[in-house]
Enzyme design. Structure first.
Site, mmCIF file in Angstrom:
data_model
loop_
_atom_site.group_PDB
_atom_site.id
_atom_site.type_symbol
_atom_site.label_atom_id
_atom_site.label_comp_id
_atom_site.label_asym_id
_atom_site.label_seq_id
_atom_site.Cartn_x
_atom_site.Cartn_y
_atom_site.Cartn_z
ATOM 1 C CE1 TYR A 65 -98.853 -34.317 -74.478
ATOM 2 C CE2 TYR A 65 -98.313 -32.966 -72.574
ATOM 3 C CZ TYR A 65 -99.223 -33.385 -73.525
ATOM 4 O OH TYR A 65 -100.493 -32.864 -73.532
ATOM 5 C CD GLU A 120 -101.338 -33.068 -76.960
ATOM 6 O OE1 GLU A 120 -101.645 -33.517 -75.849
ATOM 7 O OE2 GLU A 120 -101.853 -33.465 -78.032
#
Length: 394
Positions: free
Chosen positions: A109, A197
């Protein structure tokens, strides 16, 4: 302002971030053609909407042949995809991204956001990708890596290397990860983004580091100097009420209540919405008309509020400093006559030229309920809304 996944990936590739090969499609036939162009034996068909959690809602499908690609595209296109981020209205799927399938060895992530408290850009990373960051933080809090970036110096190579090592990557990938992190930061900085992101950022079986998904949001106040980003705006993905107001220069956020609000100042707007709830009502929107509210701007605000067909009463609450109550009163009268407002309307004015403003309302001959205080205004608009509802029933 948000953009689609494929658009974010296009920006990332300009800076050297690697992504799986893919292309956009607008029909089942085109999706099949894209898959054949890419070659291989596995593809991923992704609905392009401004929301996360698409996979859980059926917006991402893995396909193993042409028939499955066409079926997936047929099921998604023209459908409103509902996720926990979209609300019950969902988002319309009008385009798809067809991407080559990859063999994943590890999911990571990576997020870059503005930390307003620290007044710094913050890098957030984890060795656990493929899920919401809130889930990662709850399940594996020790896996979260947080690094703040000095705005004067920018992200340093040593910071990127520390993050890469913290992700538990093989030493052969540290260099690639470092370059990827620095490239992502430069994209964020150069395009005035407010959020970037990549979830997941994956390591493939053959040792590549790929951005498998990408989301980006931008500071709307900086779009005047980023025309290439403004061109990426997809109004079909926005709340039509908010789009209507935004195109007219108004600060508006749509809510689910029945009482429309026209207020100057964000703090006063939030206090007014609280008072409406305390009085037993539900606000339909946040709307800040800002300073220098001319009669024309006030009339535009009424049109923005009335664009929401759920609105059943309106409260105007103005504390004039930069604004003038007489301007606001003229705008209210102008709106009533031009827009032909039939809903209950409560107006509370205070501050500069308040006496003149109240005189204009009183002499207009229009059906306007006037209140002296915020508490009284909230009570009166809720009472008027309820009474209007009873009239409809009877």
């Amino acid at each position: 302002m948000d953009i689609h996944e494929y658009q974010a990936k296009e920006l990332l590739t300009r800076y050297g971030v690697q992504i799986p090969r893919g292309d956009i499609a607008y029909s089942p036939e085109q999706a099949t053609y894209r898959a054949n162009e890419l070659g291989g034996s596995r593809w991923v068909v992704k609905a392009q909407i401004h929301s996360g959690a698409r996979g859980k809602a059926g917006g991402i499908r893995i396909c193993n042949n042409d028939t499955e690609v066409a079926t997936a595209a047929e099921a998604m296109l023209g459908r409103r995809l509902v996720t926990h981020q979209t609300g019950i209205r969902g988002r319309l799927v009008s385009r798809l991204y067809v991407e080559e399938g990859v063999e994943i060895a590890q999911e990571l992530y990576l997020g870059i956001v503005l930390d307003r408290k620290a007044e710094r850009v913050a890098i957030v990373a984890s060795g656990f990708g493929g899920m919401e960051i809130e889930e990662i933080a709850a399940r594996e809090p020790d896996s979260i890596i947080r690094v703040t970036v000095d705005p004067g110096a920018g992200m340093q190579r040593f910071q990127a290397r520390e993050i890469a090592f913290g992700l538990g990557l093989d030493t052969s990938l540290i260099g690639k990860a470092t370059e990827t992190l620095l490239a992502c930061y430069r994209v964020f900085r150069d395009y005035d983004a407010s959020m970037l992101e990549i979830n997941p950022l994956v390591v493939t079986i053959d040792g590549r580091l790929l951005a498998l998904d990408a989301k980006m949001s931008f500071d709307e106040n900086a779009l005047f100097r980023r025309p290439e980003i403004s061109e990426l705006r997809d109004k079909s993905q926005e709340d039509p009420r908010e789009t209507f107001a935004s195109d007219r220069g108004l600060s508006y956020v749509g809510l689910d209540g029945k009482i429309g609000c026209i207020i100057n100042g964000a703090g006063l707007a939030m206090a007014t919405m609280d008072m409406i709830k305390m009085a037993g009502g539900e606000p339909a929107n946040f709307l800040d008309i800002g300073g220098g509210a001319t009669p024309e701007r006030v009339a535009k605000s009424f049109r923005a509020v009335l664009a929401d067909k759920n609105v059943e009463a309106i409260l105007v609450n103005i504390f004039a400093g930069i604004n003038r109550c007489d301007w606001v009163a003229e705008g209210v009268v102008k709106a009533i006559r031009e827009v032909r407002i039939k809903l209950p309307l409560v107006v509370r004015l205070a501050g500069t030229n308040v006496i003149e403003g109240r005189r204009i309302l009183a002499e207009s001959g229009e059906n306007v309920l006037v209140a002296d205080t915020l508490s009284e205004a909230a009570d009166r608009v809720v009472e008027a809304w309820r009474a209007n509802g009873l009239k409809k029933v009877s």
